[in-house]
Design an enzyme around this catalytic site. Structure first.
Site, short mmCIF file in Angstrom:
data_model
loop_
_atom_site.label_atom_id
_atom_site.label_comp_id
_atom_site.label_asym_id
_atom_site.label_seq_id
_atom_site.Cartn_x
_atom_site.Cartn_y
_atom_site.Cartn_z
N THR A 137 40.10 40.14 51.83
CA THR A 137 40.47 41.12 50.61
C THR A 137 40.42 42.38 50.58
O THR A 137 40.44 43.22 49.67
CB THR A 137 39.36 40.44 49.57
OG1 THR A 137 38.13 40.74 49.92
CG2 THR A 137 39.55 38.80 49.17
N ASN A 169 33.14 46.70 44.37
CA ASN A 169 33.48 45.63 45.58
C ASN A 169 33.42 44.34 44.69
O ASN A 169 33.82 43.43 45.52
CB ASN A 169 32.91 45.57 46.95
CG ASN A 169 32.98 46.70 47.54
OD1 ASN A 169 32.14 47.83 47.47
ND2 ASN A 169 33.60 46.58 48.63
N VAL A 221 35.83 39.23 45.34
CA VAL A 221 34.73 39.89 46.23
C VAL A 221 35.43 40.84 47.34
O VAL A 221 36.32 39.73 48.00
CB VAL A 221 33.88 38.98 46.90
CG1 VAL A 221 32.85 39.72 47.56
CG2 VAL A 221 33.17 38.28 45.77
N CYS A 222 35.51 42.00 47.22
CA CYS A 222 36.12 42.61 48.25
C CYS A 222 35.54 42.92 49.34
O CYS A 222 34.36 43.84 49.61
CB CYS A 222 36.67 43.90 47.66
SG CYS A 222 38.07 44.00 46.62
N LEU A 223 35.93 42.24 50.73
CA LEU A 223 35.22 42.41 51.81
C LEU A 223 36.20 42.13 52.97
O LEU A 223 37.23 41.21 52.72
CB LEU A 223 34.17 41.36 52.09
CG LEU A 223 32.62 41.60 51.41
CD1 LEU A 223 31.84 40.37 51.66
CD2 LEU A 223 32.19 42.57 52.07
#
Length: 429
Positions: A215, A201, A208-210
């Site tokens: 994202t 992530n 930042v993959c959240l």
């Protein structure tokens, strides 16, 4: 050994797949300290395939003329609709288009062109900062940018019993003009110059993959969320088994793959987030944050040494990522052990730094004139009519009455930690 660090660890263009990197790296140091609302952006126009920069007056006149023709078009839409030269043309691509990145807080001309944030955003940002100053989050340290209230430097120390333990992960958070109706933008600065992906992530370009940041898919941002919830969500990604954060990797595809991944992350945590960051001669992190990292380094020093001594027999072995199959270089625990000893000598020779205390109010270059009606942090909380001194006295009295015993406080902290360090949405990607 000192490293020359530009501070811009991420690729300059938005990268869909983290496996592809862009060698063009721009200094984040200058971007982080850019003016609060308008970066050095200029509208470009093309005449006979030759780009010319418009002066602010010409840009304003051109924008007014354009608005008279299409009054519903905002400045950023006009920027994106600027004609881009064909591939065989000698004209340059407008730089605003090349730096735009929908997740990157350091490359957000849409926010720059939107103008200063309003009172709602200002109130909420101050309230978020005050909340963290009064009730610090475990393992998290923040430093607001001195020139821009809406940009915050955040340090997350890797949690215990994880491959990230003792690592220093520097993030930049920026609040947009429509915060809290829309989420902030977050970028990881600790990526070894855009070469190290610390988590499925956490991309090597800093993304930042959240889902709450927009994202990744999943539960969307809510105006009830705040800076604390964002940082705790990011911290939860650094769990005991980050291998399983990758979609489709709920089970190991090869026996021992999760342990292999942890070993690589543990090695890179010490090499990049500790040694490379603290040996950097031009760090992107603020001075207060660097002091905090140096003081924490001494506390974690024995842990770093134990890791290196335990794994020194792996020196020279290839680090192959079990998820991407990417070769990440070779283990070099012996070299890192020597660097750790030298770094400790350097820090102690300069005097053991004390861990900085959180300020009672966030630093900011914002004046009351820029703030509009939002002149004080306390006006957001509870009693708008009270002065700062009166509210502080009330809060101190309330804290003395409600302060639990030491044993009770420890229980509360453990309960809070258990509720925030789970997988969360880390396996969404």
């Amino acid at each position: 050994m000192e490293l020359e660090c530009s501070g811009a660890d991420a690729e300059t263009s938005p990268v869909v797949s983290p496996q592809h990197s862009n060698p063009n790296v721009t200094s984040a140091q200058s971007l982080v300290h850019s003016p609060p609302y308008m970066s050095s952006l200029a509208l470009y126009t093309s005449t006979n395939s030759t780009p010319t920069m418009m002066s602010p007056t010409q840009s304003s006149a051109s924008s007014s003329q354009s608005n008279s023709q299409s009054p519903t078009t905002d400045p950023f839409t006009q920027l994106l609709s600027t004609s881009v030269p064909a591939s065989n043309s000698t004209a340059a691509v407008p730089p605003e288009l090349s730096i735009y990145n929908p997740f990157d807080p350091l490359r957000s001309p849409d926010w720059d062109l939107a103008g200063p944030p309003g009172i709602l955003c200002t109130h909420r940002v101050k309230k978020d900062l005050k909340s963290i100053f009064h009730d610090p989050l475990p393992g998290i340290f923040i430093v607001p940018d001195e020139e821009n209230l809406y940009t915050v430097h955040c340090l997350i120390i890797g949690p215990f019993d994880t491959p990230y333990e003792g690592g220093f992960f520097h993030f930049v958070v920026r609040f947009g003009p429509q915060y809290p109706l829309h989420p902030p933008r977050v970028r990881l600065m600790t990526t070894g110059h855009g070469k190290v992906r610390f988590n499925p992530n956490l991309y090597k370009n800093g993304k930042v993959c959240l889902s709450i940041l927009g994202t990744w898919s999943g539960p969307a941002w809510s105006p009830a969320s705040n800076l604390s919830s964002v940082l705790l969500s990011v911290q939860s990604l650094m769990n005991e088994h980050p291998y399983h954060n990758e979609p489709g990797f709920d089970k190991e595809r090869k026996p021992g793959a999760s342990k292999t991944y942890n070993t690589i992350i543990e090695h890179e945590t010490i090499r990049v987030s500790v040694l490379e960051q603290l040996n950097c001669s031009r760090p992107a992190a603020p001075e207060e944050m660097m002091k905090f990292m140096k003081a924490s380094f001494l506390e974690y020093y024995d842990h770093y040494v134990d890791i290196c001594k335990t794994n020194v027999h792996k020196d020279g072995a290839v680090m192959e990522d079990p998820i991407s199959k990417e070769v990440r270089g070779k283990f070099q625990y012996g070299t890192m052990l020597e660097q750790l000893e030298k770094l400790k000598e350097t820090i102690t020779a300069c005097g053991i730094p004390s861990i900085p205390n959180f300020p009672t109010t966030p630093k900011s270059g914002m004046s009351e004139a820029e703030d509009g009606d939002a002149s004080s942090i306390s006006s957001c909380d509870g009693n708008p009519g009270a002065s700062d001194e009166e509210e502080e006295e009330e809060e101190v009295g309330a804290e003395e009455e409600e302060q639990p015993a030491i044993g009770e406080q420890e229980v509360v902290n453990v309960e809070n930690e258990n509720t925030t360090t789970g997988r969360g949405e880390s396996a969404e990607e």
